[in-house]
Design a protein around this motif. Sequence first.
Motif, PDB file in Angstrom:
ATOM      1  N   UNK A 295       0.967  -1.317   0.116  1.00 56.27           N
ATOM      2  CA  UNK A 295      -0.108  -0.168  -0.011  1.00 56.27           C
ATOM      3  C   UNK A 295       0.928   1.247   0.141  1.00 56.27           C
ATOM      4  N   UNK A 296       1.925   1.238   0.678  1.00 50.54           N
ATOM      5  CA  UNK A 296       2.891   2.344   0.775  1.00 50.54           C
ATOM      6  C   UNK A 296       3.494   2.648  -0.431  1.00 50.54           C
ATOM      7  N   UNK A 297       3.964   1.653  -1.099  1.00 46.41           N
ATOM      8  CA  UNK A 297       4.767   1.748  -2.468  1.00 46.41           C
ATOM      9  C   UNK A 297       3.680   2.319  -3.516  1.00 46.41           C
ATOM     10  N   UNK A 298       2.315   1.481  -3.390  1.00 46.90           N
ATOM     11  CA  UNK A 298       1.300   2.071  -4.398  1.00 46.90           C
ATOM     12  C   UNK A 298       1.075   3.549  -4.484  1.00 46.90           C
ATOM     13  N   UNK A 299       1.084   4.010  -3.113  1.00 46.25           N
ATOM     14  CA  UNK A 299       0.731   5.428  -2.959  1.00 46.25           C
ATOM     15  C   UNK A 299       1.807   6.397  -3.413  1.00 46.25           C
ATOM     16  N   UNK A 300       2.944   5.768  -3.071  1.00 47.33           N
ATOM     17  CA  UNK A 300       4.120   6.560  -3.482  1.00 47.33           C
ATOM     18  C   UNK A 300       4.118   6.950  -4.944  1.00 47.33           C
ATOM     19  N   UNK A 301       3.704   5.859  -5.921  1.00 42.62           N
ATOM     20  CA  UNK A 301       3.753   5.829  -7.173  1.00 42.62           C
ATOM     21  C   UNK A 301       2.666   6.372  -7.918  1.00 42.62           C
ATOM     22  N   UNK A 302       1.457   6.486  -7.138  1.00 39.38           N
ATOM     23  CA  UNK A 302       0.173   6.727  -7.944  1.00 39.38           C
ATOM     24  C   UNK A 302      -0.422   7.858  -7.221  1.00 39.38           C
ATOM     25  N   UNK A 303       0.038   8.269  -6.039  1.00 31.38           N
ATOM     26  CA  UNK A 303      -0.562   9.515  -5.219  1.00 31.38           C
ATOM     27  C   UNK A 303      -1.672   8.981  -4.542  1.00 31.38           C
ATOM     28  N   UNK A 304      -2.102   7.820  -4.548  1.00 32.77           N
ATOM     29  CA  UNK A 304      -3.293   7.197  -3.677  1.00 32.77           C
ATOM     30  C   UNK A 304      -3.058   5.883  -3.333  1.00 32.77           C
ATOM     31  N   UNK A 305      -4.047   5.440  -2.366  1.00 31.69           N
ATOM     32  CA  UNK A 305      -3.967   3.913  -2.007  1.00 31.69           C
ATOM     33  C   UNK A 305      -4.551   3.108  -2.993  1.00 31.69           C
ATOM     34  N   UNK A 306      -4.603   1.707  -2.716  1.00 34.73           N
ATOM     35  CA  UNK A 306      -5.128   1.158  -3.842  1.00 34.73           C
ATOM     36  C   UNK A 306      -6.675   1.010  -3.797  1.00 34.73           C
ATOM     37  N   UNK A 307      -7.158   1.152  -2.453  1.00 29.24           N
ATOM     38  CA  UNK A 307      -8.858   1.066  -2.302  1.00 29.24           C
ATOM     39  C   UNK A 307      -9.102   2.506  -3.051  1.00 29.24           C
ATOM     40  N   UNK A 308      -8.383   3.437  -2.766  1.00 27.51           N
ATOM     41  CA  UNK A 308      -8.866   4.827  -3.473  1.00 27.51           C
ATOM     42  C   UNK A 308      -8.839   4.737  -4.844  1.00 27.51           C
ATOM     43  N   UNK A 309      -7.619   4.112  -5.497  1.00 24.48           N
ATOM     44  CA  UNK A 309      -7.534   4.192  -6.836  1.00 24.48           C
ATOM     45  C   UNK A 309      -8.629   3.275  -7.497  1.00 24.48           C
TER      46      UNK A 309
END
Length: 258
Positions: free
Chosen positions: A238-252
């Motif tokens: 989750x931390x890495x996903x948010x760093x790369x996309x700007x949001x958490x997987x759930x929000x994405x």
Amino acid sequence: MIQLSQLRHAYPERTLYIDRQHGHPEYTFLHFFTSMKLTYNGRNIVTEPHSVIIFRPGTPQHFESDMPMVHDWIHFHGDLKPFLQNTNLKLDTLYYPSQTNFITELTRELETEFYNARANRDTLIQLKFQELLIKLDRTVSGESEPVFSTEITENFRRLRGEMFVSLQEKWPVERMAAKVGFSKSRFYNIYKSIYGVTPTADLIEARINSAKNMLLFTGKKIEDISYLLGYENTTHFIRQFKKWTGCSPAVYRKKQQS
């Protein structure tokens, strides 16, 4: 638009003597594989191998070689200005590119197009000539691309493919390097030169892109996606996903579905 009139790639000569006191009526692109005796800026000089010059129409030309030599050459006319406007190349100027294989290859491709009346020939000629000048500008400006053997690039391509279809596996740089037979530091530099990104960053991006697809097109839980992509724990994912996309997987997932 430019119009080619004559050209040859890797053209051999037993000897060569050209003395055009009033120049040539067209532009002349020259790439000498070997040293040449050349009159340049009013001086007689001996060039280093793989010199390049583009003579403008009417510029006096004197070059000679009393030894067997090989060169690429192109005669052309037309409006050259649009081709040069985004480069630092100057006419009647001697250059020593750090790489020259592309010159011969592109001249060969131009020659093939010129002497074969195939569909869209003129369009391809314009594009390939533009590519020739852009790559020449890069090499003389110190922005050339490293050249690796076909074997090395193919080995790296296969490794990258294996990584991307096995994202769930652990891929430390040491393992990647061992796969292609290089030290860690040498592997790292070659990988970045070929793909423009570090191997670790490339792997992370591939995992994030795969996660995006699973979030959008499957009903898998975030914990399961994390496991399938090789993350040791969901928090790290989750931390890495948010760093790369700007949001958490759930929000994405929620944003894209809405």
